[in-house]
Design a protein around this motif. Sequence first.
Motif, mmCIF file in Angstrom:
data_model
loop_
_atom_site.group_PDB
_atom_site.id
_atom_site.type_symbol
_atom_site.label_atom_id
_atom_site.label_comp_id
_atom_site.label_asym_id
_atom_site.label_seq_id
_atom_site.Cartn_x
_atom_site.Cartn_y
_atom_site.Cartn_z
ATOM 1 N N LYS A 67 -5.954 -10.875 -12.377
ATOM 2 C CA LYS A 67 -6.609 -9.734 -11.968
ATOM 3 C C LYS A 67 -6.862 -9.508 -10.427
ATOM 4 O O LYS A 67 -6.747 -8.590 -9.918
ATOM 5 C CB LYS A 67 -8.216 -9.824 -12.281
ATOM 6 C CG LYS A 67 -9.130 -8.685 -12.235
ATOM 7 C CD LYS A 67 -10.354 -8.728 -12.929
ATOM 8 C CE LYS A 67 -11.176 -7.667 -12.456
ATOM 9 N NZ LYS A 67 -12.445 -7.584 -13.202
ATOM 10 N N HIS A 88 -4.938 -6.880 -8.093
ATOM 11 C CA HIS A 88 -5.721 -6.294 -6.708
ATOM 12 C C HIS A 88 -5.013 -6.349 -5.516
ATOM 13 O O HIS A 88 -4.821 -5.323 -4.683
ATOM 14 C CB HIS A 88 -7.115 -6.608 -6.979
ATOM 15 C CG HIS A 88 -8.144 -6.089 -5.762
ATOM 16 N ND1 HIS A 88 -8.480 -4.744 -5.708
ATOM 17 C CD2 HIS A 88 -8.506 -6.539 -4.730
ATOM 18 C CE1 HIS A 88 -9.225 -4.377 -4.734
ATOM 19 N NE2 HIS A 88 -9.132 -5.530 -3.931
ATOM 20 N N GLU A 133 0.789 -1.263 0.076
ATOM 21 C CA GLU A 133 -0.194 -0.030 0.116
ATOM 22 C C GLU A 133 0.801 1.225 0.062
ATOM 23 O O GLU A 133 0.373 2.301 -0.289
ATOM 24 C CB GLU A 133 -1.025 0.156 1.230
ATOM 25 C CG GLU A 133 -0.373 0.197 2.418
ATOM 26 C CD GLU A 133 0.083 -1.035 3.051
ATOM 27 O OE1 GLU A 133 0.313 -0.919 4.573
ATOM 28 O OE2 GLU A 133 0.286 -2.309 2.550
ATOM 29 N N ASN A 187 -4.886 -1.066 -9.241
ATOM 30 C CA ASN A 187 -6.346 -0.985 -9.476
ATOM 31 C C ASN A 187 -6.851 -1.438 -11.014
ATOM 32 O O ASN A 187 -7.764 -1.789 -11.249
ATOM 33 C CB ASN A 187 -6.759 0.502 -9.775
ATOM 34 C CG ASN A 187 -6.652 1.380 -8.282
ATOM 35 O OD1 ASN A 187 -7.025 0.388 -7.398
ATOM 36 N ND2 ASN A 187 -6.406 2.553 -7.992
ATOM 37 N N ASP A 188 -5.620 -1.584 -11.780
ATOM 38 C CA ASP A 188 -5.990 -2.144 -13.411
ATOM 39 C C ASP A 188 -5.033 -3.050 -13.382
ATOM 40 O O ASP A 188 -3.823 -3.090 -13.383
ATOM 41 C CB ASP A 188 -5.685 -0.828 -14.196
ATOM 42 C CG ASP A 188 -5.902 -1.272 -15.551
ATOM 43 O OD1 ASP A 188 -6.079 -2.582 -15.849
ATOM 44 O OD2 ASP A 188 -6.164 -0.453 -16.353
ATOM 45 N N GLU A 189 -5.543 -4.293 -13.847
ATOM 46 C CA GLU A 189 -4.830 -5.492 -14.227
ATOM 47 C C GLU A 189 -3.810 -5.313 -15.472
ATOM 48 O O GLU A 189 -2.674 -5.773 -15.438
ATOM 49 C CB GLU A 189 -5.315 -6.965 -14.421
ATOM 50 C CG GLU A 189 -6.365 -6.687 -15.623
ATOM 51 C CD GLU A 189 -7.024 -8.203 -15.924
ATOM 52 O OE1 GLU A 189 -6.360 -8.931 -15.957
ATOM 53 O OE2 GLU A 189 -8.306 -8.173 -15.813
#
Length: 273
Positions: free
Chosen positions: A233, A237, A179, A242-244
């Motif tokens: 995917k 995440h 994160e 946020n986008d594979e």
Amino acid sequence: MSAFIKIERRDDLALYSPINAPYYFIILLDGYFSFSLDFNSYKCDGKTILFLSPYQLLKWDSDACNEVYVLQFHGDFYCIEYHKEEVACNGILFNNVYESPFISVSEDFFNEVIQLFLKMNRLPSAMNYDVSIIRSYLQLILALCSKEKQIANKQHQIIPVKKTTILHFKALLDEHFIEMKSVAFYAEKLNLSVNAFSKKVKKQYGKTPSKLIRERLTLEAKRLLHLTYKSIKEIAHELGFNDEFYFSRYFKKEVGVSPKVFREKVGISIAAK
């Protein structure tokens, strides 16, 4: 020999560059050489054992080697993760981002591993019992090297100028790398300016903080692709993308192949959950 394991002696190290290879490698080198691995530079002199995991980017810069032996094997032949407790080698072949990818060894140890290489190479592996023997030899090599690496790390561990600062960064990174990908976050946590923090980390690990953050994230991506049945995917995440498709571009830039190709070539481990 099985199609999933190969042992050879090389005379020209410069011509040997296992880039984009879905194999684990154990390379025995005797002499002086320098190389870059995943864009990190290293220099070695003497008897050395180098460990590579699938799709690491290797480039030789110079060499004056007397002997070079190369053992490569696919995860389908010997599942490292499945046997990690008995051979304690997970940190060897999925290289720890904080440690060197090689160990310097004594002449006796070097010759002992060469003899194991040669014994493996004499077996045709035409029969099941030959394959079992080859796996046993490989397990022994990994166990011996793992123990040697643990000893070397204790003997040559660099003592930080401020133990709490640098070691705390390692703990923070392992906890927050998904994160928190900003160098400023870790510098602030340790009450240091970004510049001072970066210098301390570079002195300790030979890499910048941003490089360590990327390597830690990439290592986790490799583990998830190899050790789980999660979709790309889902992995994207889980790693904070946020986008594979952005994750795929990031992974390809760092590793050289897409997550899809990496999983297809390396395979999903039998230890996958």
